[in-house]
Design a protein around this motif. Structure first.
Motif, PDB file in Angstrom:
ATOM      1  N   ILE A 119       0.821  -1.205   0.000  1.00 51.08           N
ATOM      2  CA  ILE A 119       0.000   0.000   0.000  1.00 51.08           C
ATOM      3  C   ILE A 119       0.860   1.263   0.000  1.00 51.08           C
ATOM      4  O   ILE A 119       0.618   2.200  -0.776  1.00 51.08           O
ATOM      5  CB  ILE A 119      -0.960   0.009   1.213  1.00 51.08           C
ATOM      6  N   PHE A 120       1.879   1.281   0.840  1.00 46.47           N
ATOM      7  CA  PHE A 120       2.668   2.505   1.013  1.00 46.47           C
ATOM      8  C   PHE A 120       4.016   2.461   0.307  1.00 46.47           C
ATOM      9  O   PHE A 120       4.683   3.485   0.174  1.00 46.47           O
ATOM     10  CB  PHE A 120       2.875   2.781   2.505  1.00 46.47           C
ATOM     11  N   GLY A 121       4.398   1.291  -0.167  1.00 43.13           N
ATOM     12  CA  GLY A 121       5.615   1.181  -0.961  1.00 43.13           C
ATOM     13  C   GLY A 121       6.873   1.160  -0.121  1.00 43.13           C
ATOM     14  O   GLY A 121       6.880   1.370   1.086  1.00 43.13           O
ATOM     15  N   GLU A 122       7.970   0.887  -0.807  1.00 42.82           N
ATOM     16  CA  GLU A 122       9.292   0.954  -0.201  1.00 42.82           C
ATOM     17  C   GLU A 122       9.780   2.397  -0.280  1.00 42.82           C
ATOM     18  O   GLU A 122       9.047   3.304  -0.675  1.00 42.82           O
ATOM     19  CB  GLU A 122      10.253   0.057  -0.999  1.00 42.82           C
ATOM     20  N   ASP A 123      11.021   2.599   0.088  1.00 41.16           N
ATOM     21  CA  ASP A 123      11.665   3.870  -0.206  1.00 41.16           C
ATOM     22  C   ASP A 123      11.526   4.151  -1.691  1.00 41.16           C
ATOM     23  O   ASP A 123      11.671   3.253  -2.527  1.00 41.16           O
ATOM     24  CB  ASP A 123      13.150   3.803   0.185  1.00 41.16           C
ATOM     25  N   SER A 151      -5.543  -4.660  -4.691  1.00 40.89           N
ATOM     26  CA  SER A 151      -4.448  -5.579  -4.358  1.00 40.89           C
ATOM     27  C   SER A 151      -5.008  -6.587  -3.365  1.00 40.89           C
ATOM     28  O   SER A 151      -6.084  -7.133  -3.624  1.00 40.89           O
ATOM     29  CB  SER A 151      -3.242  -4.802  -3.797  1.00 40.89           C
ATOM     30  N   THR A 152      -4.333  -6.854  -2.268  1.00 46.36           N
ATOM     31  CA  THR A 152      -4.926  -7.739  -1.260  1.00 46.36           C
ATOM     32  C   THR A 152      -6.278  -7.196  -0.828  1.00 46.36           C
ATOM     33  O   THR A 152      -7.253  -7.936  -0.676  1.00 46.36           O
ATOM     34  CB  THR A 152      -3.996  -7.872  -0.045  1.00 46.36           C
ATOM     35  N   LEU A 153      -6.327  -5.893  -0.625  1.00 43.64           N
ATOM     36  CA  LEU A 153      -7.586  -5.211  -0.345  1.00 43.64           C
ATOM     37  C   LEU A 153      -8.064  -4.497  -1.599  1.00 43.64           C
ATOM     38  O   LEU A 153      -7.257  -3.956  -2.358  1.00 43.64           O
ATOM     39  CB  LEU A 153      -7.405  -4.194   0.789  1.00 43.64           C
ATOM     40  N   THR A 154      -9.355  -4.494  -1.795  1.00 45.95           N
ATOM     41  CA  THR A 154      -9.919  -3.765  -2.928  1.00 45.95           C
ATOM     42  C   THR A 154      -9.885  -2.266  -2.653  1.00 45.95           C
ATOM     43  O   THR A 154      -9.637  -1.823  -1.521  1.00 45.95           O
ATOM     44  CB  THR A 154     -11.366  -4.193  -3.192  1.00 45.95           C
ATOM     45  N   ILE A 155     -10.138  -1.481  -3.687  1.00 46.71           N
ATOM     46  CA  ILE A 155     -10.195  -0.022  -3.523  1.00 46.71           C
ATOM     47  C   ILE A 155     -11.238   0.356  -2.472  1.00 46.71           C
ATOM     48  O   ILE A 155     -10.985   1.191  -1.594  1.00 46.71           O
ATOM     49  CB  ILE A 155     -10.507   0.653  -4.870  1.00 46.71           C
ATOM     50  N   LYS A 156     -12.383  -0.274  -2.532  1.00 45.80           N
ATOM     51  CA  LYS A 156     -13.453   0.031  -1.576  1.00 45.80           C
ATOM     52  C   LYS A 156     -13.031  -0.302  -0.151  1.00 45.80           C
ATOM     53  O   LYS A 156     -13.298   0.457   0.789  1.00 45.80           O
ATOM     54  CB  LYS A 156     -14.725  -0.752  -1.950  1.00 45.80           C
ATOM     55  N   GLU A 157     -12.346  -1.426   0.022  1.00 52.24           N
ATOM     56  CA  GLU A 157     -11.895  -1.826   1.358  1.00 52.24           C
ATOM     57  C   GLU A 157     -10.828  -0.861   1.890  1.00 52.24           C
ATOM     58  O   GLU A 157     -10.812  -0.527   3.078  1.00 52.24           O
ATOM     59  CB  GLU A 157     -11.366  -3.261   1.315  1.00 52.24           C
ATOM     60  N   LYS A 158      -9.942  -0.414   1.021  1.00 50.21           N
ATOM     61  CA  LYS A 158      -8.927   0.554   1.446  1.00 50.21           C
ATOM     62  C   LYS A 158      -9.584   1.862   1.888  1.00 50.21           C
ATOM     63  O   LYS A 158      -9.190   2.447   2.910  1.00 50.21           O
ATOM     64  CB  LYS A 158      -7.942   0.808   0.309  1.00 50.21           C
TER      65      LYS A 158
END
Length: 280
Positions: free
Chosen positions: A170-174, A243-250
């Motif tokens: 969700i938030f990525g690496e560096d 991804s693991t969570l859908t857009i709606k779930e996020k």
């Protein structure tokens, strides 16, 4: 004040001439704005007027703004009393009596107050990193979110994952290490003001904090600043991917986290608290 950013960071001290005393302190000369005494009184009169006009002008600035940008993932939340503080780390002090001493985040183009996307991302990331329990979120968020939060909890349990396990996707690496295409990442845009309650005087309001001063006989020195007023609606904007969570779930999770923990400065003393709009 067609652009509040220009008014606050460029024109705010217009008409005030500043000179330095022998000891390095600043003295001001604002001209003959009143006939009742010293320059401190005249200075306070001028800046009190500027402060009031600035807050009142925010309504007119907002009414002339049209948000033509389309975002596929958004939700609105309303700032609760006493309001929301953002941008106080920006320098705005000239050491002039009566001034707003702290900054506020204002969009350079529209001039309207914003909450930086990096701040939104930071609050959300902290919640994921601390692995906040969904049951904890349910204790403080509206019942309208409970069903969706329960579904997310069940889904993660079946996958044997926690919120902390989802941080990287969700938030990525560096940013220098994240090899994903920008089109496959979640993007956190600046949150913007999007409305006010009926009868609300202004989207901005004057406020002050008084730092603790050692010694019972020390005169307190309030620090004036401007905040986003309670009752102002804030639109949080994202570009999200499934991804693991859908857009709606996020979106459900993000909304619940922001309601639970607030955003901006001084959330520990009540600022930055949010709720869903009354109309849902």
């Amino acid at each position: 004040m067609e652009n509040l950013s220009k008014a606050y960071y460029k024109d705010y001290f217009e008409g005030i001439s500043v000179s330095f005393k022998d000891n390095g302190d600043i003295e001001t000369d604002i001209g003959d704005i009143s006939n009742n005494g010293n320059s401190d009184n005249r200075n306070t009169t001028l800046l009190n007027l500027a402060n009031r006009q600035y807050c009142e002008a925010s309504n007119e600035a907002f009414s002339s703004f049209t948000n033509d940008y389309i975002y596929d993932a958004t939700f609105d939340l309303v700032a609760l009393y006493p309001g929301l503080i953002t941008g106080v780390g920006i320098n705005h002090e000239a050491k002039v009596k009566g001034e707003f001493k702290l900054g506020i985040h204002l969009d350079y183009t529209t001039g309207l107050p914003v909450v930086y996307g990096s701040s939104v991302k930071g609050v959300l990331r902290d919640a994921f990193e601390s692995n906040v329990e969904i049951s904890v979120l349910k204790d403080v968020v509206p019942k309208s979110l409970h069903k969706n939060l329960d579904d997310i909890k069940i889904k993660l349990s079946k996958l044997n994952k926690t919120l902390k396990d989802l941080m990287t996707e969700i938030f990525g690496e560096d940013k220098d290490k994240d090899e994903r295409s920008v089109y496959k990442r979640d993007v956190f845009f600046d949150a913007i003001v999007c409305g006010m309650q009926d009868g609300q005087k202004s989207m901005l309001a004057a406020d002050a904090i008084t730092p603790h001063i050692a010694g019972p006989l020390k005169e307190p020195k309030p620090i004036g600043f401007v905040r986003i007023a309670s009752g102002t609606s804030i639109r949080f904007r994202f570009r999200l991917v499934d991804s693991t969570l859908t857009i709606k779930e996020k979106l459900t999770l993000f909304k619940a986290i922001l309601i639970a923990f607030g955003i901006g400065a001084k959330t520990n003393v009540g600022y930055g608290q949010l709720e869903e709009p009354k109309n849902g």
